[in-house]
Motif scaffolding. Structure first.
Motif, PDB file in Angstrom:
ATOM      1  N   LEU A 156     -22.575  16.100 -14.952  1.00 45.84           N
ATOM      2  CA  LEU A 156     -21.496  16.686 -15.749  1.00 45.84           C
ATOM      3  C   LEU A 156     -21.283  18.149 -15.395  1.00 45.84           C
ATOM      4  O   LEU A 156     -20.145  18.617 -15.320  1.00 45.84           O
ATOM      5  CB  LEU A 156     -21.791  16.525 -17.239  1.00 45.84           C
ATOM      6  CG  LEU A 156     -21.643  15.115 -17.789  1.00 45.84           C
ATOM      7  CD1 LEU A 156     -22.112  15.063 -19.244  1.00 45.84           C
ATOM      8  CD2 LEU A 156     -20.215  14.634 -17.680  1.00 45.84           C
ATOM      9  N   ALA A 157     -22.356  18.868 -15.172  1.00 47.06           N
ATOM     10  CA  ALA A 157     -22.233  20.277 -14.803  1.00 47.06           C
ATOM     11  C   ALA A 157     -21.520  20.419 -13.458  1.00 47.06           C
ATOM     12  O   ALA A 157     -20.665  21.291 -13.286  1.00 47.06           O
ATOM     13  CB  ALA A 157     -23.617  20.920 -14.743  1.00 47.06           C
ATOM     14  N   GLU A 158     -21.858  19.554 -12.512  1.00 47.43           N
ATOM     15  CA  GLU A 158     -21.205  19.614 -11.205  1.00 47.43           C
ATOM     16  C   GLU A 158     -19.721  19.255 -11.310  1.00 47.43           C
ATOM     17  O   GLU A 158     -18.866  19.905 -10.706  1.00 47.43           O
ATOM     18  CB  GLU A 158     -21.897  18.665 -10.238  1.00 47.43           C
ATOM     19  CG  GLU A 158     -21.337  18.726  -8.834  1.00 47.43           C
ATOM     20  CD  GLU A 158     -22.071  17.791  -7.898  1.00 47.43           C
ATOM     21  OE1 GLU A 158     -21.393  17.173  -7.064  1.00 47.43           O
ATOM     22  OE2 GLU A 158     -23.288  17.670  -8.019  1.00 47.43           O
ATOM     23  N   LEU A 159     -19.398  18.227 -12.101  1.00 46.24           N
ATOM     24  CA  LEU A 159     -18.003  17.843 -12.289  1.00 46.24           C
ATOM     25  C   LEU A 159     -17.208  18.946 -12.968  1.00 46.24           C
ATOM     26  O   LEU A 159     -16.077  19.235 -12.597  1.00 46.24           O
ATOM     27  CB  LEU A 159     -17.907  16.551 -13.104  1.00 46.24           C
ATOM     28  CG  LEU A 159     -18.317  15.277 -12.372  1.00 46.24           C
ATOM     29  CD1 LEU A 159     -18.352  14.111 -13.343  1.00 46.24           C
ATOM     30  CD2 LEU A 159     -17.371  14.988 -11.236  1.00 46.24           C
ATOM     31  N   ARG A 160     -17.820  19.568 -13.970  1.00 43.43           N
ATOM     32  CA  ARG A 160     -17.136  20.649 -14.665  1.00 43.43           C
ATOM     33  C   ARG A 160     -16.876  21.816 -13.718  1.00 43.43           C
ATOM     34  O   ARG A 160     -15.788  22.402 -13.713  1.00 43.43           O
ATOM     35  CB  ARG A 160     -17.958  21.113 -15.855  1.00 43.43           C
ATOM     36  CG  ARG A 160     -17.284  22.196 -16.631  1.00 43.43           C
ATOM     37  CD  ARG A 160     -18.044  22.583 -17.856  1.00 43.43           C
ATOM     38  NE  ARG A 160     -17.308  23.593 -18.574  1.00 43.43           N
ATOM     39  CZ  ARG A 160     -17.644  24.051 -19.737  1.00 43.43           C
ATOM     40  NH1 ARG A 160     -18.700  23.578 -20.353  1.00 43.43           N
ATOM     41  NH2 ARG A 160     -16.934  24.973 -20.325  1.00 43.43           N
ATOM     42  N   GLY A 161     -17.865  22.142 -12.894  1.00 39.44           N
ATOM     43  CA  GLY A 161     -17.695  23.230 -11.933  1.00 39.44           C
ATOM     44  C   GLY A 161     -16.586  22.941 -10.939  1.00 39.44           C
ATOM     45  O   GLY A 161     -15.759  23.812 -10.639  1.00 39.44           O
ATOM     46  N   LEU A 179     -26.098   8.735  -7.337  1.00 40.13           N
ATOM     47  CA  LEU A 179     -25.872   8.681  -8.778  1.00 40.13           C
ATOM     48  C   LEU A 179     -27.132   8.250  -9.514  1.00 40.13           C
ATOM     49  O   LEU A 179     -27.423   8.732 -10.602  1.00 40.13           O
ATOM     50  CB  LEU A 179     -24.719   7.734  -9.106  1.00 40.13           C
ATOM     51  CG  LEU A 179     -23.339   8.225  -8.704  1.00 40.13           C
ATOM     52  CD1 LEU A 179     -22.293   7.154  -8.983  1.00 40.13           C
ATOM     53  CD2 LEU A 179     -22.986   9.510  -9.426  1.00 40.13           C
ATOM     54  N   ARG A 180     -27.893   7.312  -8.933  1.00 34.92           N
ATOM     55  CA  ARG A 180     -29.133   6.879  -9.570  1.00 34.92           C
ATOM     56  C   ARG A 180     -30.170   7.988  -9.583  1.00 34.92           C
ATOM     57  O   ARG A 180     -30.988   8.068 -10.486  1.00 34.92           O
ATOM     58  CB  ARG A 180     -29.694   5.656  -8.843  1.00 34.92           C
ATOM     59  CG  ARG A 180     -29.097   4.370  -9.346  1.00 34.92           C
ATOM     60  CD  ARG A 180     -29.781   3.178  -8.718  1.00 34.92           C
ATOM     61  NE  ARG A 180     -28.765   2.516  -7.894  1.00 34.92           N
ATOM     62  CZ  ARG A 180     -28.861   2.279  -6.602  1.00 34.92           C
ATOM     63  NH1 ARG A 180     -29.944   2.591  -5.940  1.00 34.92           N
ATOM     64  NH2 ARG A 180     -27.887   1.705  -5.950  1.00 34.92           N
ATOM     65  N   ALA A 181     -30.136   8.852  -8.565  1.00 33.90           N
ATOM     66  CA  ALA A 181     -31.137   9.907  -8.444  1.00 33.90           C
ATOM     67  C   ALA A 181     -30.876  11.081  -9.386  1.00 33.90           C
ATOM     68  O   ALA A 181     -31.783  11.841  -9.694  1.00 33.90           O
ATOM     69  CB  ALA A 181     -31.191  10.406  -7.006  1.00 33.90           C
ATOM     70  N   ARG A 182     -29.666  11.242  -9.841  1.00 31.10           N
ATOM     71  CA  ARG A 182     -29.313  12.384 -10.696  1.00 31.10           C
ATOM     72  C   ARG A 182     -29.400  12.016 -12.163  1.00 31.10           C
ATOM     73  O   ARG A 182     -29.305  10.860 -12.542  1.00 31.10           O
ATOM     74  CB  ARG A 182     -27.887  12.828 -10.423  1.00 31.10           C
ATOM     75  CG  ARG A 182     -27.674  13.418  -9.094  1.00 31.10           C
ATOM     76  CD  ARG A 182     -26.275  13.947  -9.059  1.00 31.10           C
ATOM     77  NE  ARG A 182     -25.889  14.313  -7.721  1.00 31.10           N
ATOM     78  CZ  ARG A 182     -24.657  14.578  -7.381  1.00 31.10           C
ATOM     79  NH1 ARG A 182     -23.699  14.496  -8.265  1.00 31.10           N
ATOM     80  NH2 ARG A 182     -24.369  14.917  -6.155  1.00 31.10           N
ATOM     81  N   ASP A 183     -29.502  13.040 -12.977  1.00 27.92           N
ATOM     82  CA  ASP A 183     -29.384  12.808 -14.410  1.00 27.92           C
ATOM     83  C   ASP A 183     -27.972  13.163 -14.851  1.00 27.92           C
ATOM     84  O   ASP A 183     -27.230  13.840 -14.142  1.00 27.92           O
ATOM     85  CB  ASP A 183     -30.424  13.604 -15.195  1.00 27.92           C
ATOM     86  CG  ASP A 183     -30.255  15.112 -15.054  1.00 27.92           C
ATOM     87  OD1 ASP A 183     -29.703  15.544 -14.029  1.00 27.92           O
ATOM     88  OD2 ASP A 183     -30.669  15.839 -15.968  1.00 27.92           O
ATOM     89  N   ALA A 184     -27.590  12.693 -16.005  1.00 21.79           N
ATOM     90  CA  ALA A 184     -26.218  12.845 -16.484  1.00 21.79           C
ATOM     91  C   ALA A 184     -25.831  14.315 -16.665  1.00 21.79           C
ATOM     92  O   ALA A 184     -24.698  14.704 -16.380  1.00 21.79           O
ATOM     93  CB  ALA A 184     -26.038  12.094 -17.792  1.00 21.79           C
TER      94      ALA A 184
END
Length: 98
Positions: free
Chosen positions: A65-70, A56-61
């Motif tokens: 969000l795009a991954e969660l939406r997918g 989570l620290r390595a990713r940007d928001a």
């Protein structure tokens, strides 16, 4: 001094086995005849939590969000509602049979 020592409670653990997890572990033990090592389970749970925090620290928001939406779009099938097929003119309704 004794009152202070008696009132002190052990520090809460960072992670523990919740009631739901304990029930699931018991179910596994009963159904499959296995013995689950609770200490190993807790160590693995801590490792997974640390790995997730690192990810989570390595990713940007935006990418999260795009991954969660997918994943949500893959999990939930869209429902198409045809509103025109449901409409009936007010004067042309069939009376119910008696």
């Amino acid at each position: 001094m004794r009152r202070i020592i008696r009132k002190q409670r052990p520090a809460p653990k960072l992670t523990g086995i919740s009631l739901e997890e304990e029930l699931a572990l018991l179910r596994v033990e009963l159904m499959y005849g296995l013995r689950v090592n609770r200490e190993a389970y807790l160590r693995r749970k801590v490792d997974e939590r640390e790995e997730l925090a690192t990810q989570l620290r390595a990713r940007d928001a935006t990418s999260m969000l795009a991954e969660l939406r997918g994943s949500l779009e893959r999990a939930v099938q869209p429902t198409v509602v045809d509103l025109h097929a449901r409409r009936q003119p007010v004067g042309n309704q069939d009376p119910e049979p008696a």
